[in-house]
Design a protein around this motif. Structure first.
Motif, PDB file in Angstrom:
ATOM      1  N   UNK A  42      42.400  76.728  30.018  1.00  8.43           N
ATOM      2  CA  UNK A  42      40.980  76.433  30.084  1.00  8.43           C
ATOM      3  C   UNK A  42      40.391  76.313  28.678  1.00  8.43           C
ATOM      4  N   UNK A  43      40.877  77.141  27.752  1.00 10.98           N
ATOM      5  CA  UNK A  43      40.407  77.063  26.364  1.00 10.98           C
ATOM      6  C   UNK A  43      40.805  75.740  25.729  1.00 10.98           C
ATOM      7  N   UNK A  44      41.987  75.236  26.071  1.00  7.12           N
ATOM      8  CA  UNK A  44      42.425  73.917  25.587  1.00  7.12           C
ATOM      9  C   UNK A  44      41.428  72.851  26.004  1.00  7.12           C
ATOM     10  N   UNK A  45      41.066  72.851  27.274  1.00 10.16           N
ATOM     11  CA  UNK A  45      40.127  71.845  27.782  1.00 10.16           C
ATOM     12  C   UNK A  45      38.749  72.005  27.140  1.00 10.16           C
ATOM     13  N   UNK A  46      38.302  73.242  26.989  1.00 10.91           N
ATOM     14  CA  UNK A  46      36.992  73.489  26.394  1.00 10.91           C
ATOM     15  C   UNK A  46      36.936  73.045  24.939  1.00 10.91           C
ATOM     16  N   UNK A  47      38.087  73.089  24.255  1.00  6.41           N
ATOM     17  CA  UNK A  47      38.154  72.700  22.839  1.00  6.41           C
ATOM     18  C   UNK A  47      38.385  71.212  22.659  1.00  6.41           C
ATOM     19  N   UNK A  48      38.477  70.468  23.762  1.00  6.25           N
ATOM     20  CA  UNK A  48      38.654  69.020  23.668  1.00  6.25           C
ATOM     21  C   UNK A  48      40.070  68.534  23.832  1.00  6.25           C
ATOM     22  N   UNK A  49      41.021  69.436  24.119  1.00  9.37           N
ATOM     23  CA  UNK A  49      42.403  69.034  24.352  1.00  9.37           C
ATOM     24  C   UNK A  49      42.624  68.565  25.781  1.00  9.37           C
TER      25      UNK A  49
END
Length: 258
Positions: free
Chosen positions: A87-94
């Motif tokens: 989820x952090x990946x997606x939130x960071x734009x990944x």
């Protein structure tokens, strides 16, 4: 040499594996180069093998899931909660190439793409912690991101894993080590790579330790590898970069001191 039996701390590059067209040829190459033995993951693993040194896991080799994908060593970064990290990946734009899923009782994993286009894995340990031996001949000793945009990469990996950075750049060389959030241990690096060929994606480079970099590099060449960077001295030890016969690139470097 380090031997470990418990999960690595969050943010540690903890495992590498190779997806290849010809598993048997890869086995033969790395056995001759590093002396690896192999343990099969069984039919449920789809032909995945654990490469071992003295019965301890050091890397994985398996068939590609997609024949169109390049043959590469993939770096996996440890996480105690792969779902939260994803989820952090997606939130960071990944992006997520593979959302979190269980790998039998071995652990839980995801495959992601960062904001500069480099692919990496996230590993949550179950019965398999990742690398059980590191910092010895034929074992993992370092992982670093090669990117054209190191500032964007730093922003992304700080957001996902909480890294801080130690800038060790010098004239003509832009490099920062990754400092783990829990204890500031240096666990990897980010290099601004101005030599990346046009069209070549940013990527994580795996470094294996070698007793004798020159001899191991020569052996790799005799086994059909291409030497991309001949053995040379550096501030970090003697090192070389080779491309194995099936196309994967990896580094060889002097065994780090304790």
């Amino acid at each position: 040499m380090t031997i470990r039996s418990t999960p690595w701390p969050d943010g540690t590059p903890t495992w590498v594996d190779l997806g290849t067209d010809d598993v048997e040829a890869a086995k033969a190459f790395y056995t001759s180069l590093f002396g690896w033995d192999y343990l099969s993951g069984g039919q449920e693993s789809g032909g995945y093998l654990l490469a071992q040194i003295d019965g301890k896991a050091v890397a994985g080799i398996g068939p590609k899931q997609d024949a169109q994908m390049p043959t590469v060593w993939t770096t996996y970064i440890g996480s105690s909660d792969v779902d939260a990290s994803a989820q952090a990946v997606l939130a960071a734009g990944g992006q997520l190439l593979a959302p979190p899923f269980d790998v039998m009782d071995s652990g839980r994993m995801a495959v992601a793409v960062d904001t500069v286009g480099a692919v990496f894995g996230i590993w949550q340990a179950g019965s398999h912690i990742g690398s059980e031996r590191v910092n010895e001949h034929g074992a993992l000793c370092w992982n670093e991101l090669h990117t054209r945009d190191d500032d964007a990469a730093k922003e992304f990996y700080t957001a996902v894993f909480g890294y801080q950075y130690n800038d060790i750049s010098s004239e003509g060389f832009t490099y920062a080590t990754l400092r783990r959030a829990d204890d500031a241990s240096e666990v990897g690096g980010i290099q601004k790579d101005t030599q990346l060929a046009e069209g070549m994606p940013n990527y994580w480079l795996t470094w294996f330790a070698a007793n004798d970099v020159d001899a191991t590099t020569a052996t790799a060449g005799e086994l059909g590898a291409t030497v991309l960077m001949p053995a040379m001295d550096s501030a970090f030890g003697r090192m070389s970069i080779v491309q194995a016969p099936q196309g994967e690139i990896f580094g060889l470097i002097t065994i780090p001191s304790e």
